[in-house]
Each structure stands twice: as structure tokens, then as C-alpha cells.
Write a protein that holds these residues in place. Structure first.
Motif, PDB file in Angstrom:
ATOM      1  N   SER A  42      48.725 -60.122  45.216  1.00 26.15           N
ATOM      2  CA  SER A  42      48.135 -59.471  44.047  1.00 26.15           C
ATOM      3  C   SER A  42      49.212 -59.245  42.995  1.00 26.15           C
ATOM      4  CB  SER A  42      47.551 -58.116  44.454  1.00 26.15           C
ATOM      5  OG  SER A  42      48.614 -57.220  44.721  1.00 26.15           O
ATOM      6  N   ALA A  51      51.715 -58.767  52.565  1.00 22.09           N
ATOM      7  CA  ALA A  51      50.550 -59.521  52.074  1.00 22.09           C
ATOM      8  C   ALA A  51      50.207 -59.180  50.632  1.00 22.09           C
ATOM      9  CB  ALA A  51      49.347 -59.249  52.979  1.00 22.09           C
ATOM     10  N   ALA A  52      50.675 -58.010  50.173  1.00 21.64           N
ATOM     11  CA  ALA A  52      50.365 -57.594  48.804  1.00 21.64           C
ATOM     12  C   ALA A  52      50.981 -58.517  47.754  1.00 21.64           C
ATOM     13  CB  ALA A  52      50.831 -56.157  48.577  1.00 21.64           C
ATOM     14  N   VAL A  77      42.931 -58.775  48.340  1.00 23.07           N
ATOM     15  CA  VAL A  77      44.092 -57.874  48.370  1.00 23.07           C
ATOM     16  C   VAL A  77      44.101 -56.982  47.118  1.00 23.07           C
ATOM     17  CG1 VAL A  77      46.616 -57.766  48.307  1.00 23.07           C
ATOM     18  CG2 VAL A  77      45.475 -59.387  49.843  1.00 23.07           C
ATOM     19  N   SER A  78      43.835 -57.571  45.955  1.00 23.04           N
ATOM     20  CA  SER A  78      43.813 -56.789  44.708  1.00 23.04           C
ATOM     21  C   SER A  78      42.724 -55.728  44.775  1.00 23.04           C
ATOM     22  CB  SER A  78      43.544 -57.700  43.499  1.00 23.04           C
ATOM     23  OG  SER A  78      44.506 -58.720  43.443  1.00 23.04           O
ATOM     24  N   GLY A  86      50.872 -55.828  43.560  1.00 26.24           N
ATOM     25  CA  GLY A  86      51.685 -55.900  44.771  1.00 26.24           C
ATOM     26  C   GLY A  86      52.970 -56.671  44.539  1.00 26.24           C
ATOM     27  N   TRP A 124      46.765 -57.590  56.870  1.00 23.26           N
ATOM     28  CA  TRP A 124      46.200 -57.688  55.530  1.00 23.26           C
ATOM     29  C   TRP A 124      45.973 -59.139  55.071  1.00 23.26           C
ATOM     30  CZ3 TRP A 124      48.629 -54.255  51.077  1.00 23.26           C
ATOM     31  CH2 TRP A 124      47.652 -53.999  50.122  1.00 23.26           C
ATOM     32  N   LEU A 125      46.173 -60.091  55.979  1.00 24.56           N
ATOM     33  CA  LEU A 125      45.792 -61.472  55.650  1.00 24.56           C
ATOM     34  C   LEU A 125      44.577 -61.866  56.476  1.00 24.56           C
ATOM     35  CD1 LEU A 125      49.296 -63.133  55.157  1.00 24.56           C
ATOM     36  CD2 LEU A 125      47.557 -62.734  53.411  1.00 24.56           C
ATOM     37  N   TYR A 126      43.926 -60.839  57.036  1.00 23.98           N
ATOM     38  CA  TYR A 126      42.565 -60.984  57.568  1.00 23.98           C
ATOM     39  C   TYR A 126      42.433 -61.894  58.775  1.00 23.98           C
ATOM     40  CZ  TYR A 126      42.371 -59.292  52.816  1.00 23.98           C
ATOM     41  OH  TYR A 126      42.618 -58.587  51.670  1.00 23.98           O
ATOM     42  N   LYS A 182      43.475 -63.563  47.319  1.00 28.23           N
ATOM     43  CA  LYS A 182      44.129 -62.796  46.246  1.00 28.23           C
ATOM     44  C   LYS A 182      43.212 -61.690  45.734  1.00 28.23           C
ATOM     45  CE  LYS A 182      47.229 -66.386  44.484  1.00 28.23           C
ATOM     46  NZ  LYS A 182      47.371 -67.495  43.499  1.00 28.23           N
ATOM     47  N   SER A 186      41.600 -54.084  47.296  1.00 33.52           N
ATOM     48  CA  SER A 186      41.980 -52.933  48.124  1.00 33.52           C
ATOM     49  C   SER A 186      42.991 -52.030  47.422  1.00 33.52           C
ATOM     50  CB  SER A 186      42.553 -53.405  49.463  1.00 33.52           C
ATOM     51  OG  SER A 186      41.551 -54.081  50.189  1.00 33.52           O
ATOM     52  N   ILE A 220      42.676 -51.474  53.583  1.00 30.06           N
ATOM     53  CA  ILE A 220      42.840 -52.930  53.398  1.00 30.06           C
ATOM     54  C   ILE A 220      41.611 -53.757  53.785  1.00 30.06           C
ATOM     55  CG2 ILE A 220      45.349 -52.845  53.686  1.00 30.06           C
ATOM     56  CD1 ILE A 220      44.899 -54.057  56.519  1.00 30.06           C
TER      57      ILE A 220
END
Ligand SMILES: *Cc1c(COP(=O)(O)O)cnc(C)c1O
Length: 478
Positions: A276, A272-273, A372-373, A279, A299-301, A369, A375, A454
Motif C-alpha cells: 500500500s 506486507a504493508a 492491504v490499503s 505502508g 497479511w498476504l492472505y 494492494k 485495512s 488485517i
């Protein structure tokens, strides 16, 4: 009529359904609103749980509200809150409300997401969202394909079944598969499910940065060739669960190309990173894989369960999984109208694409985006803070929002054994306090505390607060 009443229809009245539904929604919304002030850790023994719940299957009905109230009071609080900002351990499941409602709709309508004919819109949304992901990972969007699964374990299994079918056909008695000592256990499970023998698995050691040691990988492949075996697949990690480390993807891609091996990447934690900037830099080379597993329920919630497999060529999936029983003959349809039961293991499948679709549409890709950034930056901020402290030692630097550290005050010169015991005890006391979920892992024979940050609602203050408690516990221990 054989029955005196209508109980065999398993129905509530319209009014009862509304009351029931409103109470469920109210309970969920209340949880979203107040969870941060709850304790994230739930601890209970089998005895305690038996005492609460153990019962024979009830022959007679119970008032519907009574059942719901009981579950709300007893079942829901006896689970750890993986969406809590101080739930740092394993891989948290931050989730989001829109997807929770999407799952409710998909379940409410009991949408069959197996074939096009049963639910064209469900299949279309899976195609559409899969294309979003293919594009994000720079996979070929025309030829590429994929499937949503229950999680990363099933995505890895689906990938390895496909890899074996494509590369070995029916005889895989000499096939050899390579993965590092930091690869996720689900890969070994999948290999075992597939019927490979232990002698067909090569566990490649990692270097001091926890990356697969390329030289050792090359040696292993060469040796296997000399012995007349058939190297067929390398599994690389794009974000190990322990440390967030990404294997040298470009170098492994090169080896796969020259050696003609299937290149699978387990990106269930770190994939998922790609959303960012930092990432996607670390994940360079991921676009060269034959297959990539990612895990939207991390990590995509997305709420559980949702994993995903991406492949360079969608035909690999249909060639591997198509098996037509007579009763499915009539609904073949047009080849562009994908029957996802032909692309994976499940025939009957829930409508997973809906939550991904609705949450992306509602919040927008830009919000994902940023999350993720955020975190990745937060973990780096925590690392900088730990490095400034005389009490903490960073054992593996912030990488894709994971950081490992230990209590090791300067000037004390505790033995390794003592440090292990201290850090183990810090974790135990934090968990026992139930204020934060912070457990240990072992890196290079050291017991360390691991934070996986995350959750986009975790703040620097949350982490500082937990570290302060850790230090207070440490003073009690030493
Ligand atoms: C979590 C994880 C898995 C397993 O995924 P599940 O969704 O738990 O089945 C596989 N690989 C990695 C790297 C993971 O972090």
C-alpha cells in the motif's frame, strides 16, 4: 502372499476417493460461505477435549465416512475461526480459497520442493514468486534471493543463522545482537536456539512511540566495543506485533553501515504493508536490510504455513546451508537451477510457492494492494471514531492496521488499577460471549484492548458492533 487382504496398501477405491474428496470440498466451501455467521471463538477445557477424543491408537479400521463425519462434527468446530471478520486478536489469518485449493493440490501430488531435480516446476515457481517479492521490497533482483519457510519464526531463525555464519564464522563467543523491547519473541527464541548466551543479547528500550531508541542503541554498541565485544547484528521491527510500529529503519541502516553490522528486519507482521502507499511510506529503509522476514500466512492472505526470508545476496544462503551428503551428489545440476535445500534448514519441503503463485495469478496483485490499503484505512477510521467518543481513549494510534485503546470515560477519573481491571473484564466478557476475539495487551504498564484489522472482509460495522458490546459490558462492570 503374507496378507489376506489389501489393507496394507492404505488405499481407498476410486469411487470412495471421489465421495471422500467431494465431501471435504463441500465442507470447506460451506465453511467459507457461512463462517461470518458463526462465532469466532472456541473455548474448551482439556477435560472436555479428552472426553471427546481420548482413545488408544485403533488397531482395527473404521469406515472412512464415519471418521470424516466425526472430524467434521467434532474437530473442526472446536477451533477458533481466525478468518472470521470479528477475529481481531493476535494476528488474524484471513486466508483465501484459491490458496487453500493450491495447498490441496500440492499435498495431493505430494510434491517434494527440496531440489530442482525432483520438481523443476516447484523450484521455478519459488524462484519466480521470490523475484516478485524481491522487486516489491526493492531488493536487488539479480543478486537477491530468499526462501519460503513454515512461518515468520523460521524465517527469523534462518536469517540469524545466515547472519552469524557470514559475520562470525565459527567463533561467536563475543558476538552481540541488538533488538528492542517490542521485538517479537520468536527472535529471542531463535537467538537461544543458536546457542547465544543471555549476556550476548541487548534489549534496547523503546521511546514513547514504541520505536527503538536510537540514542540508547548507539550507547549500547559503543559500550560493547569498549569492552572488546563484537557487535554483529541489529534486529529491527517493521511493524511490531503489539502496535504496528516501525523502527527508524533509515537511521538503523546508517548505524549498521558505519558499524559494519548485519541489518535484519523482522517484517513478519508489517512487511506486507509495502503493497500500500501508506505502508510503503512507513516502511522506507526496508530496502537497505541485509535480510527481511515476512509472513505470507498473515497479511498476504495465505493459509498456514507460509513464511518467507528475503536476502540481498542469495549466495549468503547457499554458503550457510549447503552440506552435501553422498546420496545428493548426482543431482547437483546447473547452479541457476536452485536446490532450495541448500538455501535453508529443511531438506524435504512442501510446495509452498504454489499457493502464493496461484492466488496472485487468480486475483492479481492489484487486488492484494487494495486489500492491504483497505485495512490500513479501516484502522484509521476506527481511530477517528474512538477519538470522537467520550468513553474510549486511543492508547496507540492506528498503525499498519493495528490499534490499541481502552475504556476510560471522561469525567470518571478511575485509577489506573481500576481501568486495567475494567478493560481486562471487558475483554473477558467479549471472549466469553464468543461473538468476537478481542484480547488485551500491555503498553506502558496499561492494560489495553488491541485490534489487528488485517482481514479485508472485516467492515467498519463489524468493529462498531463489537465496540457497542464492549460498552454494554462496561456498564455492567462499573
Ligand atoms: C507473527 C510474528 C512472528 C512469528 O511468525 P510465525 O509465523 O508465527 O512463526 C515474528 N515476528 C513478528 C513481528 C510477528 O508478528
Amino acid at each position: 502372499m503374507p496378507f489376506m487382504d489389501n489393507s496394507h496398501k492404505l488405499q481407498l477405491s476410486k469411487e470412495e476417493m471421489k465421495q471422500y474428496g467431494y465431501q471435504v470440498i463441500d465442507t470447506i466451501v460451506e465453511h467459507f460461505d457461512t463462517e461470518n455467521s458463526k462465532k469466532p471463538v472456541s473455548l474448551a477445557s482439556r477435560e472436555e477435549m479428552d472426553l471427546l477424543f481420548k482413545t488408544e491408537a485403533p488397531e482395527e479400521p473404521t469406515n472412512y465416512k464415519e471418521v470424516l463425519d466425526f472430524v467434521t462434527a467434532k474437530v473442526l468446530p472446536n477451533s477458533s475461526i481466525v478468518t472470521h471478520p470479528k477475529s481481531y486478536s493476535f494476528v488474524p489469518g484471513p486466508s483465501n480459497f484459491v490458496s487453500v485449493m493450491a495447498d490441496t493440490l500440492a499435498t495431493g501430488f505430494n510434491i517434494f520442493s527440496g531440489g530442482w531435480a525432483a520438481s523443476p516446476a516447484a523450484a521455478e515457481l519459488e524462484i519466480v514468486t521470490m523475484n516478485w517479492l524481491l522487486k516489491l521490497f526493492k531488493f536487488p533482483t539479480k543478486k537477491g534471493g530468499g526462501i519460503f519457510t513454515s512461518g515468520g519464526s523460521m524465517a527469523n531463525l534462518t536469517a540469524l543463522v545466515t547472519a552469524r555464519r557470514q559475520r562470525c564464522g565459527d567463533d561467536f563467543s563475543k558476538a552481540i545482537i541488538y533488538l528492542s523491547d517490542q521485538a517479537h519473541s520468536s527472535n529471542i527464541k531463535a537467538i537461544r536456539v543458536l546457542g547465544f548466551k543471555k549476556e550476548q543479547i541487548r534489549i534496547i528500550p523503546t521511546d514513547i512511540e514504541f520505536k527503538m531508541a536510537i540514542n540508547k542503541l548507539k550507547n549500547a554498541i559503543a559500550k560493547d566495543r569498549l569492552e572488546g565485544l563484537q557487535p554483529f547484528c541489529i534486529i529491527a521491527s517493521a511493524g511490531t506485533t503489539n502496535t504496528g510500529t516501525v523502527d527508524p529503519l533509515n537511521e538503523i541502516a546508517k548505524i549498521c553501515k558505519t558499524e559494519k553490522l548485519w541489518f535484519h528486519i523482522d517484517g513478519a507482521y508489517g512487511g506486507a504493508a509495502i503493497l500500500s502507499q501508506k505502508g510503503s511510506k512507513l516502511l522506507k529503509g526496508i530496502e537497505k536490510a541485509d535480510s527481511v522476514a515476512i509472513d505470507p500466512h498473515k497479511w498476504l492472505y495465505q493459509p498456514y504455513e507460509m513464511g518467507c526470508l528475503l536476502v540481498r545476496n542469495h549466495k549468503w544462503l547457499s554458503e550457510t546451508f549447503t552440506e552435501k551428503p553422498e546420496y545428493l551428489r548426482d543431482i547437483e545440476g546447473n547452479p541457476s537451477e536452485i536446490n532450495f535445500y541448500d538455501h535453508g534448514i529443511q531438506l524435504t519441503r512442501r510446495f509452498r510457492a504454489l499457493k502464493f503463485y496461484m492466488s496472485m495469478k487468480t486475483f492479481g496483485l492489484s487486488a492484494f494492494k487494495k486489500a492491504v490499503s483497505y485495512s490500513i484505512d479501516l484502522a484509521e477510521e476506527v481511530e477517528a471514531d474512538l477519538r470522537k467518543s467520550a468513553n474510549w481513549e486511543v492508547v496507540s494510534p492506528a498503525t499498519l492496521a493495528v490499534i490499541n485503546f481502552r475504556y476510560n470515560p471522561i469525567g470518571k477519573n478511575y485509577s489506573e488499577k481500576r481501568l486495567d481491571a475494567i478493560n481486562q473484564e471487558i475483554s473477558k466478557r467479549v471472549v466469553d460471549s464468543r461473538e468476537a476475539l478481542l484480547v488485551t495487551t500491555v503498553l506502558q504498564n496499561q492494560v489495553v484492548l488491541r485490534m489487528c484489522l488485517i482481514n479485508p472482509r472485516t467492515t467498519f460495522e463489524d468493529v462498531k458492533d463489537t465496540l457497542k458490546s464492549c460498552e454494554a459490558f462496561a456498564l455492567e462492570i462499573i
